[in-house]
Write a protein that holds these residues in place. Structure first.
Motif, PDB file in Angstrom:
ATOM      1  N   THR A   9       0.821  -1.216   0.000  1.00 24.72           N
ATOM      2  CA  THR A   9       0.000   0.000   0.000  1.00 24.72           C
ATOM      3  C   THR A   9       0.855   1.266   0.000  1.00 24.72           C
ATOM      4  N   ARG A  10       2.053   1.184   0.627  1.00 20.56           N
ATOM      5  CA  ARG A  10       2.908   2.372   0.676  1.00 20.56           C
ATOM      6  C   ARG A  10       3.396   2.745  -0.715  1.00 20.56           C
ATOM      7  N   TYR A  11       3.349   4.001  -1.017  1.00 18.73           N
ATOM      8  CA  TYR A  11       3.948   4.481  -2.269  1.00 18.73           C
ATOM      9  C   TYR A  11       4.378   5.925  -2.049  1.00 18.73           C
ATOM     10  N   SER A  12       5.134   6.459  -2.967  1.00 17.68           N
ATOM     11  CA  SER A  12       5.594   7.843  -2.849  1.00 17.68           C
ATOM     12  C   SER A  12       4.452   8.771  -3.226  1.00 17.68           C
ATOM     13  N   VAL A  13       3.896   9.424  -2.215  1.00 26.02           N
ATOM     14  CA  VAL A  13       2.757  10.322  -2.422  1.00 26.02           C
ATOM     15  C   VAL A  13       3.302  11.709  -2.771  1.00 26.02           C
ATOM     16  N   ARG A  14       2.903  12.197  -3.930  1.00 27.48           N
ATOM     17  CA  ARG A  14       3.408  13.507  -4.370  1.00 27.48           C
ATOM     18  C   ARG A  14       2.281  14.514  -4.589  1.00 27.48           C
ATOM     19  N   GLU A  15       1.082  14.159  -4.094  1.00 27.35           N
ATOM     20  CA  GLU A  15      -0.047  15.115  -4.092  1.00 27.35           C
ATOM     21  C   GLU A  15      -0.765  14.969  -2.755  1.00 27.35           C
ATOM     22  N   ILE A  62      15.311  24.104   0.405  1.00 28.85           N
ATOM     23  CA  ILE A  62      15.887  22.801   0.785  1.00 28.85           C
ATOM     24  C   ILE A  62      15.701  21.787  -0.352  1.00 28.85           C
ATOM     25  N   TYR A  63      14.546  21.819  -0.980  1.00 24.25           N
ATOM     26  CA  TYR A  63      14.251  20.918  -2.122  1.00 24.25           C
ATOM     27  C   TYR A  63      13.328  21.701  -3.037  1.00 24.25           C
ATOM     28  N   GLU A  64      13.824  21.985  -4.221  1.00 22.45           N
ATOM     29  CA  GLU A  64      13.133  22.978  -5.039  1.00 22.45           C
ATOM     30  C   GLU A  64      11.871  22.489  -5.763  1.00 22.45           C
ATOM     31  N   GLU A  66       7.525  22.063  -5.379  1.00 22.08           N
ATOM     32  CA  GLU A  66       6.428  22.678  -4.646  1.00 22.08           C
ATOM     33  C   GLU A  66       5.533  21.642  -3.982  1.00 22.08           C
ATOM     34  N   TRP A  67       5.401  20.481  -4.653  1.00 24.63           N
ATOM     35  CA  TRP A  67       4.389  19.498  -4.221  1.00 24.63           C
ATOM     36  C   TRP A  67       4.532  19.092  -2.767  1.00 24.63           C
ATOM     37  N   PHE A  68       5.775  18.932  -2.295  1.00 21.44           N
ATOM     38  CA  PHE A  68       5.913  18.402  -0.929  1.00 21.44           C
ATOM     39  C   PHE A  68       5.559  19.444   0.128  1.00 21.44           C
ATOM     40  N   CYS A 117       6.633  10.479   1.400  1.00 22.92           N
ATOM     41  CA  CYS A 117       7.559  10.247   0.275  1.00 22.92           C
ATOM     42  C   CYS A 117       8.975  10.450   0.776  1.00 22.92           C
ATOM     43  N   TRP A 118       9.778   9.441   0.667  1.00 19.68           N
ATOM     44  CA  TRP A 118      11.203   9.590   0.982  1.00 19.68           C
ATOM     45  C   TRP A 118      11.765  10.697   0.098  1.00 19.68           C
ATOM     46  N   ILE A 119      12.475  11.633   0.687  1.00 21.24           N
ATOM     47  CA  ILE A 119      13.161  12.656  -0.117  1.00 21.24           C
ATOM     48  C   ILE A 119      14.602  12.765   0.388  1.00 21.24           C
ATOM     49  N   GLY A 120      15.521  12.426  -0.522  1.00 18.45           N
ATOM     50  CA  GLY A 120      16.935  12.522  -0.186  1.00 18.45           C
ATOM     51  C   GLY A 120      17.591  13.748  -0.801  1.00 18.45           C
ATOM     52  N   THR A 121      16.883  14.380  -1.722  1.00 14.95           N
ATOM     53  CA  THR A 121      17.444  15.561  -2.392  1.00 14.95           C
ATOM     54  C   THR A 121      17.311  16.758  -1.442  1.00 14.95           C
ATOM     55  N   ILE A 122      18.280  16.881  -0.584  1.00 16.69           N
ATOM     56  CA  ILE A 122      18.231  17.914   0.457  1.00 16.69           C
ATOM     57  C   ILE A 122      19.443  18.826   0.288  1.00 16.69           C
ATOM     58  N   PRO A 154       0.840   1.471 -10.061  1.00 13.23           N
ATOM     59  CA  PRO A 154       1.424   0.118 -10.112  1.00 13.23           C
ATOM     60  C   PRO A 154       2.888   0.179  -9.676  1.00 13.23           C
ATOM     61  N   LYS A 155       3.348  -0.860  -9.009  1.00 10.39           N
ATOM     62  CA  LYS A 155       4.747  -0.904  -8.548  1.00 10.39           C
ATOM     63  C   LYS A 155       5.660  -1.401  -9.659  1.00 10.39           C
ATOM     64  N   GLU A 156       6.740  -0.671  -9.865  1.00  8.42           N
ATOM     65  CA  GLU A 156       7.733  -1.130 -10.846  1.00  8.42           C
ATOM     66  C   GLU A 156       8.940  -1.634 -10.072  1.00  8.42           C
ATOM     67  N   ARG A 157       9.146  -2.918 -10.112  1.00  6.54           N
ATOM     68  CA  ARG A 157      10.239  -3.492  -9.333  1.00  6.54           C
ATOM     69  C   ARG A 157      10.965  -4.562 -10.135  1.00  6.54           C
ATOM     70  N   LYS A 158      12.247  -4.740  -9.822  1.00  5.97           N
ATOM     71  CA  LYS A 158      12.981  -5.870 -10.379  1.00  5.97           C
ATOM     72  C   LYS A 158      12.334  -7.154  -9.858  1.00  5.97           C
TER      73      LYS A 158
HETATM   74  C1  LIG Z   1      16.610   7.155   0.008  1.00  3.27           C
HETATM   75  C2  LIG Z   1      15.537   7.631  -0.936  1.00  3.27           C
HETATM   76  C3  LIG Z   1      15.608   8.905  -1.464  1.00  3.27           C
HETATM   77  C4  LIG Z   1      14.588   9.378  -2.297  1.00  3.27           C
HETATM   78  N1  LIG Z   1      14.639  10.677  -2.725  1.00  3.27           N
HETATM   79  C5  LIG Z   1      13.614  11.163  -3.473  1.00  3.27           C
HETATM   80  C6  LIG Z   1      13.613  12.523  -3.865  1.00  3.27           C
HETATM   81  O1  LIG Z   1      14.530  13.281  -3.569  1.00  3.27           O
HETATM   82  N2  LIG Z   1      12.535  12.990  -4.577  1.00  3.27           N
HETATM   83  C7  LIG Z   1      11.487  12.172  -4.901  1.00  3.27           C
HETATM   84  O2  LIG Z   1      10.521  12.661  -5.527  1.00  3.27           O
HETATM   85  N3  LIG Z   1      11.481  10.857  -4.556  1.00  3.27           N
HETATM   86  C8  LIG Z   1      12.504  10.339  -3.853  1.00  3.27           C
HETATM   87  N4  LIG Z   1      12.492   9.029  -3.450  1.00  3.27           N
HETATM   88  C9  LIG Z   1      11.338   8.166  -3.803  1.00  3.27           C
HETATM   89  C10 LIG Z   1      11.687   7.110  -4.855  1.00  3.27           C
HETATM   90  O3  LIG Z   1      11.781   7.725  -6.117  1.00  3.27           O
HETATM   91  C11 LIG Z   1      10.597   6.031  -4.814  1.00  3.27           C
HETATM   92  O4  LIG Z   1      10.592   5.416  -3.556  1.00  3.27           O
HETATM   93  C12 LIG Z   1      10.800   4.954  -5.887  1.00  3.27           C
HETATM   94  O5  LIG Z   1      10.670   5.502  -7.181  1.00  3.27           O
HETATM   95  C13 LIG Z   1       9.799   3.812  -5.750  1.00  3.27           C
HETATM   96  O6  LIG Z   1       8.467   4.293  -5.801  1.00  3.27           O
HETATM   97  P1  LIG Z   1       7.438   4.068  -4.601  1.00  3.27           P
HETATM   98  O7  LIG Z   1       8.016   4.749  -3.363  1.00  3.27           O
HETATM   99  O8  LIG Z   1       6.163   4.750  -5.041  1.00  3.27           O
HETATM  100  O9  LIG Z   1       7.280   2.606  -4.354  1.00  3.27           O
HETATM  101  C14 LIG Z   1      13.501   8.535  -2.641  1.00  3.27           C
HETATM  102  C15 LIG Z   1      13.457   7.236  -2.117  1.00  3.27           C
HETATM  103  C16 LIG Z   1      14.435   6.792  -1.266  1.00  3.27           C
HETATM  104  C17 LIG Z   1      14.316   5.413  -0.659  1.00  3.27           C
END
Ligand SMILES: Cc1cc2nc3c(=O)[nH]c(=O)nc-3n(C[C@H](O)[C@H](O)[C@H](O)COP(=O)(O)O)c2cc1C
Length: 169
Positions: A9-15, A62-64, A66-68, A117-122, A154-158
């Motif tokens: 169920t977890r996914y990167s929510v960008r809205e 910090i991260y340019e 807007e969505w987050f 949403c994980w964000i590492g671009t800091i 949909p999840k895209e995974r190896k």
């Molecule tokens: C360590 C890490 C850093 C990430 N940094 C960013 C980021 O800076 N910006 C972003 O939009 N998504 C970021 N993501 C999200 C990934 O793009 C996302 O987890 C991956 O594409 C898989 O999609 P899902 O989370 O929807 O399953 C990051 C994920 C991880 C684990």
């Protein structure tokens, strides 16, 4: 929710919806991070909870994107480097510890219907200044926290065959 459902169920929510996150809900999410395992139980991290309202411009330094900034909260997971366990050969496990804590937090949020949403671009310089980080503390990852305005893609995974080897490389 079953764990097997939770991780699907977890996914990167960008809205995000503008709805606020209640204090009890927030505390349950934060407590999950406290329960995370860390090397030698050092717990070398601090979480900074930031209310986004009125801070949008700072956050975009910090991260340019807007969505987050549309989520009501952003949580920064910061490494406190001198508290971390270091292996004999000098490798610090601080990033591993921070990542596990963040993963606990994110999965707890998912269980409660919240988006993350994980964000590492800091931008480290901007984060130091805006969050007032002292020397030796690094914002490793952050996540917006709020209610999703989009839905699970949909999840895209190896495949397993692509990532698992048995007995040796
Ligand atoms: C360590 C890490 C850093 C990430 N940094 C960013 C980021 O800076 N910006 C972003 O939009 N998504 C970021 N993501 C999200 C990934 O793009 C996302 O987890 C991956 O594409 C898989 O999609 P899902 O989370 O929807 O399953 C990051 C994920 C991880 C684990």
């Amino acid at each position: 929710m079953e764990f097997s459902d939770l991780i699907r169920t977890r996914y990167s929510v960008r809205e995000y919806l503008p709805n606020s996150v209640g204090d009890d809900t927030l505390n349950r999410v934060l407590e999950a991070a406290c329960l995370a395992p860390t090397a030698a139980n050092r717990q070398p991290f601090q979480l900074i909870v930031l209310h986004t309202q009125g801070k949008e411009k700072d956050l975009q330094r910090i991260y340019e994107r807007e969505w987050f900034t549309r989520a009501p909260l952003v949580i920064f997971a910061c490494a406190v480097k001198d508290q971390a366990w270091t292996r004999e050969d000098g490798k610090s496990y601080v990033d591993v510890d921070v990542a596990i804590a963040m993963d606990h937090l994110i999965l707890a949020a998912t269980e409660l219907g919240l988006g993350t949403c994980w964000i590492g671009t800091i931008d480290q310089q901007a984060a130091r200044e805006i969050l007032g980080l002292p020397d030796g503390v690094e914002a490793v990852v952050m996540t917006p926290l709020g209610y999703p305005a989009d839905s699970l893609p949909p999840k895209e995974r190896k495949s397993l065959a692509d990532i698992v080897r048995y007995e040796r490389w």
